[in-house]
Design an enzyme around this catalytic site. Structure first.
Site, PDB file in Angstrom:
ATOM      1  N   ASN A  39      11.471  17.190  26.113  1.00 31.80           N
ATOM      2  CA  ASN A  39      12.281  17.639  24.971  1.00 31.80           C
ATOM      3  C   ASN A  39      13.568  16.822  24.829  1.00 31.80           C
ATOM      4  O   ASN A  39      13.946  16.444  23.717  1.00 31.80           O
ATOM      5  CB  ASN A  39      12.606  19.123  25.098  1.00 31.80           C
ATOM      6  CG  ASN A  39      11.358  19.977  25.061  1.00 31.80           C
ATOM      7  OD1 ASN A  39      10.269  19.465  24.775  1.00 31.80           O
ATOM      8  ND2 ASN A  39      11.489  21.253  25.352  1.00 31.80           N
ATOM      9  N   HIS A  98      22.516   6.825 -23.830  1.00 33.16           N
ATOM     10  CA  HIS A  98      21.313   7.412 -24.444  1.00 33.16           C
ATOM     11  C   HIS A  98      20.285   6.327 -24.798  1.00 33.16           C
ATOM     12  O   HIS A  98      19.510   6.499 -25.730  1.00 33.16           O
ATOM     13  CB  HIS A  98      21.658   8.195 -25.725  1.00 33.16           C
ATOM     14  CG  HIS A  98      22.846   9.080 -25.588  1.00 33.16           C
ATOM     15  ND1 HIS A  98      22.766  10.365 -25.098  1.00 33.16           N
ATOM     16  CD2 HIS A  98      24.162   8.858 -25.841  1.00 33.16           C
ATOM     17  CE1 HIS A  98      23.981  10.903 -25.076  1.00 33.16           C
ATOM     18  NE2 HIS A  98      24.840  10.009 -25.513  1.00 33.16           N
ATOM     19  N   SER A 104      -3.273  -8.183 -15.702  1.00 38.45           N
ATOM     20  CA  SER A 104      -4.162  -7.060 -15.995  1.00 38.45           C
ATOM     21  C   SER A 104      -5.596  -7.528 -15.840  1.00 38.45           C
ATOM     22  O   SER A 104      -5.898  -8.705 -16.049  1.00 38.45           O
ATOM     23  CB  SER A 104      -3.899  -6.592 -17.422  1.00 38.45           C
ATOM     24  OG  SER A 104      -5.052  -5.980 -17.952  1.00 38.45           O
ATOM     25  N   LYS A 148      -1.133  -9.938 -20.377  1.00 36.45           N
ATOM     26  CA  LYS A 148      -0.191  -9.102 -19.623  1.00 36.45           C
ATOM     27  C   LYS A 148       0.450  -9.791 -18.421  1.00 36.45           C
ATOM     28  O   LYS A 148      -0.174 -10.585 -17.730  1.00 36.45           O
ATOM     29  CB  LYS A 148      -0.904  -7.829 -19.117  1.00 36.45           C
ATOM     30  CG  LYS A 148      -1.276  -6.852 -20.199  1.00 36.45           C
ATOM     31  CD  LYS A 148      -0.077  -6.233 -20.894  1.00 36.45           C
ATOM     32  CE  LYS A 148       0.489  -5.107 -20.115  1.00 36.45           C
ATOM     33  NZ  LYS A 148      -0.260  -3.868 -20.230  1.00 36.45           N
ATOM     34  N   GLU A 185       7.708  -0.985 -10.588  1.00 32.46           N
ATOM     35  CA  GLU A 185       7.068   0.318 -10.769  1.00 32.46           C
ATOM     36  C   GLU A 185       6.733   0.950  -9.424  1.00 32.46           C
ATOM     37  O   GLU A 185       6.860   2.159  -9.243  1.00 32.46           O
ATOM     38  CB  GLU A 185       5.816   0.169 -11.633  1.00 32.46           C
ATOM     39  CG  GLU A 185       6.167  -0.196 -13.074  1.00 32.46           C
ATOM     40  CD  GLU A 185       4.973  -0.668 -13.879  1.00 32.46           C
ATOM     41  OE1 GLU A 185       3.872  -0.120 -13.704  1.00 32.46           O
ATOM     42  OE2 GLU A 185       5.142  -1.599 -14.680  1.00 32.46           O
ATOM     43  N   GLN A 221       7.474  17.785  16.332  1.00 33.11           N
ATOM     44  CA  GLN A 221       6.726  16.543  16.536  1.00 33.11           C
ATOM     45  C   GLN A 221       6.440  15.858  15.193  1.00 33.11           C
ATOM     46  O   GLN A 221       6.327  14.638  15.119  1.00 33.11           O
ATOM     47  CB  GLN A 221       5.412  16.864  17.259  1.00 33.11           C
ATOM     48  CG  GLN A 221       4.516  15.683  17.489  1.00 33.11           C
ATOM     49  CD  GLN A 221       3.435  15.971  18.515  1.00 33.11           C
ATOM     50  OE1 GLN A 221       3.723  16.007  19.698  1.00 33.11           O
ATOM     51  NE2 GLN A 221       2.217  16.191  18.077  1.00 33.11           N
TER      52      GLN A 221
HETATM   53  N1  ARG Z   1       5.387  14.658  21.480  1.00 39.52           N
HETATM   54  C1  ARG Z   1       6.407  15.654  21.502  1.00 39.52           C
HETATM   55  C2  ARG Z   1       7.257  15.552  20.221  1.00 39.52           C
HETATM   56  O1  ARG Z   1       7.215  14.539  19.612  1.00 39.52           O
HETATM   57  C3  ARG Z   1       7.287  15.470  22.688  1.00 39.52           C
HETATM   58  C4  ARG Z   1       7.965  16.717  23.136  1.00 39.52           C
HETATM   59  C5  ARG Z   1       6.985  17.653  23.689  1.00 39.52           C
HETATM   60  N2  ARG Z   1       7.585  18.798  24.241  1.00 39.52           N
HETATM   61  C6  ARG Z   1       6.901  19.942  24.450  1.00 39.52           C
HETATM   62  N3  ARG Z   1       7.581  20.912  24.953  1.00 39.52           N
HETATM   63  N4  ARG Z   1       5.647  20.039  24.195  1.00 39.52           N
HETATM   64  O2  ARG Z   1       7.927  16.465  19.821  1.00 39.52           O
END
Ligand code: ARG
Length: 475
Positions: free
Chosen positions: A111, A157, A278, A284, A291, A323
């Site tokens: 994390n 405008h 085109s 064209k 675009e 994720q």
């Molecule tokens: N692949 C996960 C993400 O991108 C990494 C973190 C995963 N953490 C967990 N507690 N499963 O968020």
């Protein structure tokens, strides 16, 4: 393949769930940042006596060899083999150096790892996007410099309104882009704090040194709260918001180029290399690049909405929903960069057609305000002068002529104050040259504006390049 977290489980993961859960096919682009973060973590762990110096050396050497193999495309990736980039690097490391590889994850969680990887990635991408934006601003400024005296109608405008120059018009965009640069720099400043050491959510009992890792990775400080550390994605939202505004600017200019290329305007002609034909209509020559930029703008807005929606219901701290942030952020970054890369040479090679701009300027009564101002300067109240000029315009339409060609007798019918010098006062180039108010289109004013912009571009580019060399990526 047994999972790293297999201990608690009695069954294998369902194959479909495995594919569903895996992010390796898109987060693999974070391999460099992941390895960089792991190196800083390992060095800190050894300094703090949490792992041995020998383990640290093995880890660093192992990570270096993995980095090389990634760089050279020697690592094969699949959801069967790896869940995500963090697991992949750790698995590869352990295969290569054994037990020391298993110690790397001490006092860390995926994390805080993914949080630090994303920040490192976004930070360096911001620098790249700023450099590409500067490149485009440079092209716009150069084109402006060549067109300081190119008179064209300014519009409101989409009706011809008052005379300006092509330089004045282009310079407006450079200021819009300058604000984009400031927004990106501010995003970068706000996000430059390090989440590493937040752990899964509640920090760690190990005596880690967060100042040390923050510093090693070029962050200003460690983030102050571990829950915030692992769950903040504000900077992703802010980046996509900044990119949305940047794209909106590119899209507006694209829209103008599309109009300017049409036979109705014919103010510019795109180079063959930057237009398309085109399949059925041989005559064209289409402004597809413009675009597509206009279209891709919607896609970048999509990323912003994805992220805002993704985050709005999430309780603290990490949730797997997050994720998905990568897909949106990567796509917004790739799209904005690609648009800047293709727009710059397209604009650079575009031919400006000053005669057509001038012709349009002559046909739109865009000197009517100047005609009214002429009377006002002779003491006629502006409202009366406005009305008198309106009558003259109506007369011109009736006679199918312009104010410049209308005989003086016609002027005299409307007001005795008109003299021969009215023709100088409403001469288009004179009308532009007289608009000397701050920010106006007069050539001397725009020249000064261009000089200031050129200075700014050189200074900002030098600062970005120097910081890139120093490896701090400072914007
Ligand atoms: N692949 C996960 C993400 O991108 C990494 C973190 C995963 N953490 C967990 N507690 N499963 O968020």
């Amino acid at each position: 393949m047994a999972k790293m977290w297999a201990g608690r489980f009695q069954k294998e993961t369902d194959t479909l769930v495995n594919d569903f859960n895996s992010s390796i096919m898109f987060d693999c682009r974070l391999y460099r940042e992941d390895i960089q973060g792991s190196m800083a973590h390992a060095i800190m762990l050894a300094k703090q006596g949490i792992i041995s110096d020998e383990d640290r050396e093995n880890i660093i050497r192992g990570l270096q060899s993995i980095l090389r193999d990634f760089d050279e495309g020697r690592i094969e990736l699949s959801p069967e083999k790896y869940e995500d980039i963090h697991m992949a690097v750790e698995q590869l490391l352990t295969e290569r150096i054994g037990d020391a590889g298993k110690r790397l994850h001490t006092a860390r969680s995926r994390n805080d790892q993914v949080a630090v990887d994303m920040r490192l990635y976004v930070r360096s991408e911001i620098t790249e996007i700023c450099l590409l934006t500067l490149q485009f601003m440079h092209t716009l400024t150069r084109k402006a410099k060549e067109n300081i005296h190119t008179v064209m109608p300014g519009y409101t405008h989409l009706q011809r309104a008052q005379p300006i120059t092509f330089a004045h018009h282009l310079m407006a965009y450079t200021h819009m882009l300058e604000r984009d640069l400031h927004r990106l720099a501010s995003c970068r400043r706000l996000m430059n704090e390090c989440p590493l050491g937040s752990g899964a959510l509640a920090g760690t009992t190990y005596p880690i040194d967060r100042e040390e890792t923050a510093d090693a990775l070029g962050f200003d400080f460690p983030m102050a709260n571990s829950l915030d550390g692992v769950s903040d994605r504000d900077y992703c939202i802010e980046l996509c918001s900044d990119l949305s505004i940047l794209m909106m600017h590119l899209s507006r200019l694209s829209e103008e180029v599309v109009a300017w290329c049409s036979w109705e305007f014919k103010f510019v002609e795109l180079d063959d290399a930057y237009s398309t034909g085109s399949s059925i209509m041989p005559q064209k020559k289409n402004p597809d690049v413009c675009e597509l930029i206009r279209g891709k703008t919607g896609r970048v807005y999509g990323s912003l909405i994805t992220l805002l929606t993704l985050m709005k219901g999430l309780p603290l701290a990490y949730n797997k929903d997050m994720q998905e942030d990568k897909i949106a952020v990567f796509d917004a970054i790739d799209t904005a960069k690609m648009c800047l890369r293709v727009f710059t040479p397209m604009f650079d090679t575009m031919t400006v057609l000053p005669e057509n701009m001038k012709r349009a300027a002559y046909r739109g009564f865009i000197n009517a305000t100047d005609c009214a101002d002429y009377l006002t300067k002779k003491g006629v109240p502006f409202r009366d002068a406005y009305k008198a000029t309106g009558t003259l315009v109506a007369r011109c339409i009736e006679l199918d002529t312009t104010l410049d060609a209308l005989p003086i007798e016609e002027y005299k019918v409307v007001s005795e104050k008109f003299e021969e010098d009215i023709y100088q006062a409403i001469d288009l180039m004179a009308c532009v040259a007289e608009r000397r108010s701050h920010g106006g289109p007069a050539p001397e004013i725009v020249s000064h504006e261009i000089e200031e912009m050129e200075k700014m571009i050189i200074e900002v580019r030098a600062a970005l390049e120097q910081n890139m060399q120093e490896g701090t990526d400072e914007a």
